[in-house]
Enzyme design. Sequence first.
Site, PDB file in Angstrom:
ATOM      1  N   GLY A  13       0.830  -1.208   0.000  1.00 61.15           N
ATOM      2  CA  GLY A  13       0.000   0.000   0.000  1.00 61.15           C
ATOM      3  C   GLY A  13       0.857   1.249   0.000  1.00 61.15           C
ATOM      4  O   GLY A  13       1.691   1.434  -0.866  1.00 61.15           O
ATOM      5  N   GLY A  14       0.638   2.106   0.989  1.00 63.18           N
ATOM      6  CA  GLY A  14       1.380   3.356   1.034  1.00 63.18           C
ATOM      7  C   GLY A  14       1.036   4.250  -0.149  1.00 63.18           C
ATOM      8  O   GLY A  14       0.117   3.975  -0.924  1.00 63.18           O
ATOM      9  N   SER A  43      -0.029  -5.462   4.031  1.00 63.60           N
ATOM     10  CA  SER A  43       0.107  -5.947   5.394  1.00 63.60           C
ATOM     11  C   SER A  43      -0.469  -4.937   6.371  1.00 63.60           C
ATOM     12  O   SER A  43      -0.427  -3.729   6.136  1.00 63.60           O
ATOM     13  CB  SER A  43       1.580  -6.202   5.720  1.00 63.60           C
ATOM     14  OG  SER A  43       1.755  -6.491   7.098  1.00 63.60           O
ATOM     15  N   ILE A  49       6.354   6.070   8.611  1.00 63.29           N
ATOM     16  CA  ILE A  49       7.486   6.859   9.091  1.00 63.29           C
ATOM     17  C   ILE A  49       7.024   8.244   9.533  1.00 63.29           C
ATOM     18  O   ILE A  49       7.431   8.750  10.563  1.00 63.29           O
ATOM     19  CB  ILE A  49       8.556   6.965   7.981  1.00 63.29           C
ATOM     20  CG1 ILE A  49       9.069   5.559   7.631  1.00 63.29           C
ATOM     21  CG2 ILE A  49       9.709   7.845   8.429  1.00 63.29           C
ATOM     22  CD1 ILE A  49       9.983   5.532   6.425  1.00 63.29           C
ATOM     23  N   LYS A  82       3.881  24.092  -1.268  1.00 64.40           N
ATOM     24  CA  LYS A  82       5.325  24.089  -1.496  1.00 64.40           C
ATOM     25  C   LYS A  82       5.607  24.842  -2.786  1.00 64.40           C
ATOM     26  O   LYS A  82       5.065  24.508  -3.835  1.00 64.40           O
ATOM     27  CB  LYS A  82       5.839  22.647  -1.603  1.00 64.40           C
ATOM     28  CG  LYS A  82       7.311  22.543  -1.997  1.00 64.40           C
ATOM     29  CD  LYS A  82       7.729  21.102  -2.233  1.00 64.40           C
ATOM     30  CE  LYS A  82       9.153  21.024  -2.778  1.00 64.40           C
ATOM     31  NZ  LYS A  82       9.566  19.637  -3.073  1.00 64.40           N
ATOM     32  N   LEU A 343       9.560   2.458  -3.951  1.00 67.18           N
ATOM     33  CA  LEU A 343      10.824   2.032  -3.344  1.00 67.18           C
ATOM     34  C   LEU A 343      11.250   0.640  -3.776  1.00 67.18           C
ATOM     35  O   LEU A 343      12.434   0.301  -3.684  1.00 67.18           O
ATOM     36  CB  LEU A 343      10.704   2.076  -1.816  1.00 67.18           C
ATOM     37  CG  LEU A 343      10.457   3.452  -1.189  1.00 67.18           C
ATOM     38  CD1 LEU A 343      10.298   3.327   0.321  1.00 67.18           C
ATOM     39  CD2 LEU A 343      11.568   4.418  -1.536  1.00 67.18           C
ATOM     40  N   GLU A 352      15.675  16.388  -3.618  1.00 73.13           N
ATOM     41  CA  GLU A 352      14.814  17.142  -4.531  1.00 73.13           C
ATOM     42  C   GLU A 352      13.408  16.558  -4.612  1.00 73.13           C
ATOM     43  O   GLU A 352      12.674  16.804  -5.571  1.00 73.13           O
ATOM     44  CB  GLU A 352      15.449  17.214  -5.919  1.00 73.13           C
ATOM     45  CG  GLU A 352      16.635  18.178  -6.021  1.00 73.13           C
ATOM     46  CD  GLU A 352      16.221  19.648  -6.063  1.00 73.13           C
ATOM     47  OE1 GLU A 352      15.014  19.924  -6.030  1.00 73.13           O
ATOM     48  OE2 GLU A 352      17.111  20.512  -6.131  1.00 73.13           O
ATOM     49  N   ILE A 356       7.695  10.794  -5.060  1.00 70.72           N
ATOM     50  CA  ILE A 356       6.293  10.727  -5.471  1.00 70.72           C
ATOM     51  C   ILE A 356       6.154  11.075  -6.949  1.00 70.72           C
ATOM     52  O   ILE A 356       5.349  10.475  -7.672  1.00 70.72           O
ATOM     53  CB  ILE A 356       5.416  11.630  -4.587  1.00 70.72           C
ATOM     54  CG1 ILE A 356       5.360  11.062  -3.158  1.00 70.72           C
ATOM     55  CG2 ILE A 356       4.004  11.762  -5.160  1.00 70.72           C
ATOM     56  CD1 ILE A 356       4.553  11.903  -2.184  1.00 70.72           C
ATOM     57  N   TYR A 456      17.989  23.261 -13.531  1.00 73.31           N
ATOM     58  CA  TYR A 456      19.450  23.263 -13.560  1.00 73.31           C
ATOM     59  C   TYR A 456      19.998  24.668 -13.340  1.00 73.31           C
ATOM     60  O   TYR A 456      20.979  24.860 -12.608  1.00 73.31           O
ATOM     61  CB  TYR A 456      19.951  22.706 -14.893  1.00 73.31           C
ATOM     62  CG  TYR A 456      20.125  21.207 -14.903  1.00 73.31           C
ATOM     63  CD1 TYR A 456      21.352  20.629 -14.622  1.00 73.31           C
ATOM     64  CD2 TYR A 456      19.062  20.361 -15.180  1.00 73.31           C
ATOM     65  CE1 TYR A 456      21.531  19.247 -14.634  1.00 73.31           C
ATOM     66  CE2 TYR A 456      19.219  18.977 -15.196  1.00 73.31           C
ATOM     67  CZ  TYR A 456      20.460  18.432 -14.916  1.00 73.31           C
ATOM     68  OH  TYR A 456      20.621  17.063 -14.921  1.00 73.31           O
TER      69      TYR A 456
END
Length: 518
Positions: A13-14, A43, A49, A82, A343, A352, A356, A456
């Site tokens: 999930g997540g 699970s 976190i 942001k 991940l 940076e 996501i 950049y």
Amino acid sequence: MQNIIKKILIVGGGTAGWLTAARLAKHFKDLAVSPIEVCLVESANIPTIGVGEGTWPTIRDTLKALEISETEFINSCEATFKQGAKFVNWKHEPTDGQDTYYHHLFTSLYDPWDFNLAPYWSKGVAGDVSYAEAVSMQSEVCEAGLAPKSISTAQYEGLQGYAYHLDAAKFAALLQEKAVNNFGVRHIIADIDHVSVGDEGAIEHVVTSEGLTLEADLFIDCSGFKSMLLGNALNVPFIDLSDTLFVNRAVALQVPYENEQAPVACETISTAQSEGWIWDIGLQSRRGMGFVYCDKYLTQEEAEKRLRKYAGQDTSKIVAKHLSFQVGYREKFWHKNCVAIGLSAAFVEPLEASAIFLVEAAVNMLCDKFPHSRSEFNFIEKQFNDSFSFRWNKTIEFIKMHYVLSNRNDGPFWQDNKREQSIPLGLQEKLNHWRTNPLSKYDFSHAFEPFVMDSYQYVLYGMGFKTDLSRYHFSDKHLKKAEDMFSAVTKYKPIVHQKLPTHRELLNKLKEYSFPKV
């Protein structure tokens, strides 16, 4: 008809798992295709976190595609706006206790693809101001603590470009609710006990610890660092890049504001340290902060002590979370009938906030190139792998550039980061070329560059990079055009200030009012 894709099983999930599930299910629903079942198994025993996550402006299109109200998203996920990243003490270590900083912003008044102002700024046409101040109003907006829009601005639109900071656990919960209730995703809570791989090397089914067998035509691995499917079951090797990006540990804290009306930062704040850097992300009720470092240069105990000192208030009763990770990516991201997203596919440090975004990119490509049958796997697999090998390598180059350009020399961490053997060849070639040539749109000609020319230039010139322009031709016509463009930026700055509320003020209004819908 045996080869037709009818079932998708997402393991994990997540944010990665639920974003994938919601986007795929919504995509199939919009197309009104023959029923394709999307099932997610996760699970109940995976702790969150909770450090605070940063996103890119692309997330706004993702949320719109999922028909999620911006107001609902912000209030549900403790999200804030942001407008870029502020890099403190990256250029060099503090002198006489004075910090230095530069901004990597989301808004430039002009697109450098149309007319690149950087050479004219380097020549001094904009006067004695930073590159960010010369091409954008947004650095002043951030320094003044202003939001990128007002309560009367339509949802997902803004006077300045923006993304969000968010609570990842709450974001995953919102995505889960939409995926299950709005788009029909089947949700199973169970641990995976066994992954069955057939004679041809493809996954046949998974078995849960309760003995439930789950079959699918396409498996999506969102199991995080474990990489249960692509890594463990299919044995796709992991390419370790710890010889390029050195950090492999982090310690994180959730620090509440001293009062409910405390200002909320408008950008991610990244503060360089002798052995790494500290992130500082402002959510609505707390700051999520963490120290990213390498255990070759610093102990866990000293890293935690350093972070608590940075917090600037008593954090003795706040439990720190210690994390370890390995930087790199899988040799392949799609193999046989398995795709890794998140991940389980790759990890680079969050300097940076690319995590996501790269999940979004993977799901977007999966939606656009979704195979109708297994006979299409081989062709799409190669396209997907080529595309994401490119994206991850470019991401790694861009992050490494921050270390290479730094003039910090206060320890072996920074010295080692600037050794030639640790610098990707592609980055070396670019920097060598840009020392005598301005950046060009032809340096960024790939359709899926994760970091564009604007990004950049914010970092290069924010870090003090110099381009020798002695051979560059400045025509009178273009000099006058550049002067006018710089003047326009200056003219618009007070206008933007007048139109924008403070960040905290807008967040408070969203508790009571909503952004207008388009």
